[in-house]
Design an enzyme around this catalytic site. Structure first.
Site, PDB file in Angstrom:
ATOM      1  CG  ASP A 182      51.056  -0.229  34.371  1.00  0.00           C
ATOM      2  OD1 ASP A 182      51.882  -0.148  33.431  1.00  0.00           O
ATOM      3  OD2 ASP A 182      49.828  -0.265  34.190  1.00  0.00           O
ATOM      4  CB  CYS A 229      51.774   0.561  25.925  1.00  0.00           C
ATOM      5  SG  CYS A 229      51.045   0.749  27.568  1.00  0.00           S
ATOM      6  CD  GLU A 262      53.825  -3.050  27.032  1.00  0.00           C
ATOM      7  OE1 GLU A 262      53.145  -3.709  27.854  1.00  0.00           O
ATOM      8  OE2 GLU A 262      53.955  -1.815  27.114  1.00  0.00           O
TER       9      GLU A 262
END
Length: 229
Positions: free
Chosen positions: A45, A136, A206
Site C-alpha cells: 500500500d 480508494c 480495491e
C-alpha cells in the site's frame, strides 16, 4: 434526482459490498488477520500511495480552475504527509527492516492497479482521473465507518480503523465526491461513461488488493518482477 456519484456507487454495489466482506477486512475487525498479511499489505500500500500521490498531482495540473488545482495539490501533499506517515508508524510496529524495504517488489495487483491509474491520467480528463481514484478514498472511509466499533486487540489494527473512520478523512472523501459530481454536470455522455468505467475498474482493483495481501500474492517467475519505484 440521484447525483452522478450516487448512480455509479449503486452500479458498483455488488463489488462494493464484497470489499466489506473480504476476509482481510473482516480479519482486521476481529483481530484474526495475521500480522504477516498486514505487513505485506502495508508495504504494498505504501508503494501504491506513492504513485497515488503522483496521480493526484497530475489531476492538479489538469484542472482549469486554479482553486481545484490548489485542492488537488493539497490532496497529493496530504497523501504523502498523512497516509504515508501513518504507514511509517505501522512499519515500525510491524518490525519492517531496511532489508525488507530494499528487497521490496510490487505484487502483480499493486502494479496493475497503479498502471490503471496512470493510463487514465495519461489521456483522461480531470473528471476521469477523479473517478479512477475515488474508490480508494470512498471504500476506505466506509470501511472505517463500518469498523469503528470493532475492538481488535492489536494496536496497529485499532489505529488503521481509526485513521479511515476519522473526521479529517471524511472531509477529504466528501470533497472528492462533490468535485466529481460538479465535473459530471458539464461532462458529455461519452466522458461520463468513461468516468463510470474507470470508477468500476478501480472498485474491482480495491477488492483484488485485499485478496493480494490475504494470499501474499507473488509473481509466477522472478524474471517478471518489475523494478520497485
Amino acid at each position: 434526482m440521484s447525483t452522478f456519484t450516487q448512480l455509479i456507487r449503486q452500479e458498483a454495489n455488488e463489488i462494493w459490498e464484497a470489499n466489506y466482506n473480504h476476509p482481510f477486512v473482516q480479519g482486521i475487525a476481529k483481530g484474526t488477520l495475521s500480522l504477516e498479511s498486514f505487513k505485506y499489505y502495508i508495504l504494498q500500500d505504501s508503494y501504491y500511495l506513492s504513485h497515488f500521490a503522483r496521480i493526484q498531482a497530475i489531476g492538479a495540473s489538469r484542472a482549469e480552475d486554479l482553486s481545484i488545482t490548489a485542492k488537488m495539490a493539497s490532496h497529493a501533499q496530504g497523501t504523502y504527509q498523512a497516509e504515508l506517515g501513518l504507514h511509517e508508524s505501522f512499519m515500525g510496529q510491524l518490525g519492517v527492516t531496511k532489508e525488507d524495504l530494499k528487497s521490496f517488489e510490487p505484487a502483480p495487483t499493486a502494479y496493475a492497479y497503479t498502471s490503471h491509474l496512470y493510463r487514465v491520467a495519461a489521456s483522461g480528463s480531470l473528471g476521469e482521473i477523479i473517478a479512477a481514484i475515488l474508490p480508494c478514498y470512498w471504500i476506505y472511509h466506509e470501511i472505517g465507518e463500518l469498523l469503528k466499533d470493532a475492538t481488535p486487540e492489536a494496536p496497529v489494527y485499532q489505529e488503521w480503523i481509526a485513521a479511515y473512520g476519522s473526521d479529517w478523512f471524511s472531509e477529504l472523501v466528501n470533497e472528492q465526491i462533490n468535485l466529481l459530481d460538479a465535473l459530471a454536470e458539464n461532462a458529455s455522455h461519452t466522458e461520463k461513461e468513461k468516468m463510470k468505467q474507470h470508477f468500476l475498474i478501480s472498485c474491482h482493483y480495491e477488492l483484488q488488493f485485499w485478496e493480494m495481501a490475504f494470499t501474499l500474492e507473488g509473481w509466477s517467475s522472478n524474471k517478471l518482477k518489475p523494478i520497485a519505484k
